[in-house]
Design an enzyme around this catalytic site. Structure first.
Site: not given
Length: 801
Positions: A326, A726
């Site tokens: 990520r 997020e």
């Protein structure tokens, strides 16, 4: 007096849903209960009769082998009922979530300081933890590796991965820069610590209450540890007092240990970690060490980028493979990098195994490119915002290093431009430049940074969800789904979605606790996907029931003119209450229960080739932060913050704004005040609120403006909304960049500051002193050069004469 935060509820660019539950600012479904203290967390549940409390004996070294262990004093301690060790585990002894490497209790080897060695079961919480300290253990200690410098030269924990993107050949670059950035980790600091309560069932199974973001994984691991079939283990999770990723994989160990105690004693067992123990022996956000090299043309447009990301993973894999992935996925942020080469390394250290944390590696990748952009702006002489704008993804240059096309390039540009105007960036930049010229001690900095964050689990199979809806004969509705509520308002949004889909008042819908016997095989509530996945699953279940009731009414009343609106059923000229229709359907033997399922479309990724579409869509936003630093002390004050964030069609503006505000503060804390410190022996020194500083109200911006860029998601998400959990965390990066900008003003933006993260007062002071020293060296060199030039001229004059 501090000004109240100014929050703009919605900056509408398209019409919002005008009727129904969705799109309205309904309060959090547990707000009243939590405010009054009536909301029950696991520690609030009454203990069953005869229940025991558990504690763990932990290692006092970071790496080595147990040579001898004596637990006789523990067993003899007041209140102690039993002590369990590795040999008492009837089934699987390793609870690694993906790869092995996480023993439930030590098998004789020690991998990190604080590793659990034995489980103590006693009659009270205090007795259990006091007894756990009485164990006598001899070790053969080995040297521990805790930092990147040594870890880089050791075998990596997992194989490296690379992304490579090649564009058309270009002319030789005019600018080449390279640099590095140390990025600290972060303690989750959830209000409710790790806790589980387990008890035996009459069927020989286990019922577990766990403060977990992943009840299905807890169910699976408890069953494997106890050597039971999965259907004999039920996990219940009503609400968490915060999670932030720390309870995605690492809640399982404490549930398994509580279950192990219940299995052996036949008594209910509760295991609650004290705060200092929790901080010491559970994983954090991954610290990173990053290196970058950028080239650009004369206009500042990027031609190439080489980025190396080194994640410090701890002793085991946990979720580190996906987390470093990520970071790689987001090391471009919102920019076209040109010819890009991105490497991600997973380094092994002798510390706790680091784990998921809000953003899941994305923030570490994103701050790397943002730091590089700040540095490049100094070399090009361009304002950092101008440089960023030049390099935003746009048509013709909208392919990421992993070959996914960025479709909302205009949205990225529009959000940046709108925020620059609303935040008065140009005007404030002029004011700050004048201030810095006139003030030698207090320096101001300003930065406006974008966020482009991919939404979906990068592990494709996790992008699925289920829900179960019951309609009772009084018209009330009960919903179960696979997502977990950790304060983020997921249950509230699900409640709104179901009410909207059924066209009934929101008060008629109740969302119950998350249970593995209601919705099986659920994914973790993570990756900002909670509402996207579970909301759509609940919507699909509600659609089935709605269509079932409409079809019944059409057949029963012999008409096609049937409509349900706001809890009323219009059948031709006749109007019924929702509850009446439900009762009629029940009497006609129509099923009033349905499950729903959803899997995210379009996504795929080829791990071998590192190309694909790992994300369903991107969440987009921008933030502008202004800071003042004291160059003599390192003190920093956050003056003003402006945020514009894209949430698609907001499901609940109030909750979304709360998520943006909280995420920003948490992100700013990560990059300014929250510093994790290990000593050379691998012991965490920052293990309490006394020596680990999360942001307080004193760190809050003097002035704050938040607005929602409210435009429908072009992808078919639930009611065209976008995830919000997020992405706003990365808005905190603008604070760090503003600090960098303020330090660079010491040299009039001629010298790159040496600044790492977190930018604590100490870091800021050191960077200021380094900036002055570099400036002085530059001046000294210029003086020497002038003297040499003068001597050369005199020598030439003599020769000419």
């Amino acid at each position: 007096m501090r000004r109240l935060t100014h929050i703009t509820s919605v900056a509408q660019t398209e019409p919002q849903l005008q009727h129904g539950a969705v799109g309205q600012s309904h309060r959090h479904e547990s707000a009243a209960k939590q405010s009054s203290g009536e909301a029950q967390f696991i520690d609030d549940h009454p203990m069953p009769r005869g229940a025991l409390h558990a504690a763990v004996v932990v290692s006092e070294i970071a790496k080595g082998i147990i040579s001898q262990i004596d637990i006789s004093a523990v067993e003899a301690a007041e209140g102690v009922v039993q002590v369990l060790t590795f040999d008492d585990i009837p089934g699987e002894t390793d609870i690694g979530p993906i790869l092995k490497g996480d023993p439930l209790l030590s098998d004789g080897s020690i991998h990190y300081h604080g590793q659990p060695i034995a489980l103590v079961l006693a009659r009270t919480h205090r007795q259990a933890w006091q007894a756990a300290k009485l164990a006598h253990i001899d070790y053969q200690a080995q040297a521990a590796i805790t930092g990147a410098d040594h870890a880089r030269h050791q075998p990596h924990l997992l194989p490296s991965r690379r992304f490579t993107a090649t564009e058309m050949p270009h002319d030789a670059p005019v600018y080449t820069i390279d640099g590095s950035l140390q990025i600290g980790g972060q303690e989750h600091f959830y209000l409710e610590g790790q806790i589980s309560l387990a008890e035996r069932t009459e069927d020989g199974g286990i019922f577990v209450r766990s403060s977990s973001q992943h009840p299905t994984e807890v169910q699976t691991l408890v069953a494997e540890v106890l050597n039971l079939p999965f259907h004999l283990v039920t996990v219940d999770m009503r609400r968490m007092g915060g999670g932030f990723g720390g309870k995605e994989s690492q809640a399982a160990q404490w549930a398994c240990l509580a279950a192990l105690g219940a299995f052996h004693t036949g008594k209910a067992v509760k295991l609650r970690l004290p705060r200092s123990v929790d901080m010491s022996i559970t994983g954090k956000r991954h610290p990173f060490y990053s290196h970058y090299q950028l080239t650009a043309d004369k206009d500042g447009q990027l031609l190439s980028a080489n980025i190396e990301l080194n994640g410090l993973c701890g002793h085991s894999a946990d979720l580190s493979g996906a987390i470093v992935d990520r970071a790689m996925f987001h090391s471009d942020n919102a920019y076209c990098l040109g010819n890009a080469h991105i490497v991600g390394n997973r380094l092994k250290t002798d510390t706790v195994s680091h784990t998921a944390y809000r953003g899941f590696g994305g923030p570490q990748g994103m701050i790397t490119i943002e730091k590089a952009m700040q540095a490049l702006s100094i070399h090009t002489g361009l304002d950092a915002l101008e440089l960023r704008r030049k390099n935003l993804y746009r048509q013709g240059r909208n392919t990421t290093p992993y070959a996914m096309e960025v479709e909302q390039t205009e949205t990225i540009k529009t959000v940046m431009d709108q925020l620059a105007v609303s935040a008065e960036y140009a005007k404030r930049r002029q004011h700050i430049e004048k201030w810095n010229r006139d003030n030698p001690v207090l320096k101001k900095g300003l930065a406006l940074t974008p966020v482009k964050f991919g939404i979906s689990f990068t592990a494709t199979h996790l992008n699925q969800a289920g829900a179960l809806i019951h309609i009772y004969t009084d018209g009330s509705v009960q919903v179960s789904h696979g997502g977990t509520e950790m304060g983020q308002g997921l249950h509230t949004k699900i409640q709104q979605i179901v009410a909207q889909t059924l066209s009934i008042p929101i008060e008629k819908v109740l969302v119950t606790s998350t249970r593995t016997d209601k919705v099986p095989n659920s994914s973790p509530t993570a990756a900002s996907s909670g509402a996207d996945l579970n909301g759509m699953a609940a919507h699909n279940a509600a659609l089935i029931l709605r269509e079932r009731l409409l079809n019944f009414a059409k057949e029963h009343y012999l008409t096609e003119a049937v409509e349900i609106t706001h809890g009323k059923v219009q059948i031709g000229d006749t109007q019924l209450d929702w509850g009446e229709l439900v009762q009629q359907a029940y009497l006609a033997r129509v099923s009033l229960s349905s499950s729903g399922f959803y899997k995210t479309p379009k996504i795929w990724f080829d791990m071998e080739k590192s190309v694909g579409r790992p994300f369903f869509y991107f969440s987009i936003g921008a933030s502008c932060s202004e800071v003042t630093i004291d160059t003599l002390t390192g003190e920093m004050r956050l003056e003003r913050v402006d945020i514009l964030h894209d949430v698609g069609n907001s499901l609940n503006p109030a909750i979304d704004i709360g998520q943006i505000e909280g995420a920003f503060i948490q992100g700013a804390g990560w990059l300014t005040t929250e510093e994790l410190v290990w000593n050379e022996q691998g012991v965490l020194l920052s293990n309490s609120p006394m020596n680990y500083k999360i942001p307080t109200i004193g760190d809050y911006p003097q002035e704050m403006h938040i607005a929602l860029y409210d435009k429908a998601n072009p992808e078919h998400s639930i009611y065209r909304s976008k995830a919000v959990g997020e992405p706003p965390f990365m808005h905190g990066i603008s604070v760090w960049c503003a600090i960098y900008d303020a330090i660079a003003s010491i040299s009039n933006h001629q010298i790159e500051p040496t600044l790492h993260a977190p930018a604590t007062g100490e870091q800021i002071l050191n960077a200021c002193e380094a900036q002055r020293a570099a400036l002085q060296n530059q001046l000294d060199a210029a003086t020497v050069s002038d003297v040499d030039a003068h001597l050369d001229r005199k020598t030439q004059e003599v020769q000419d004469a």
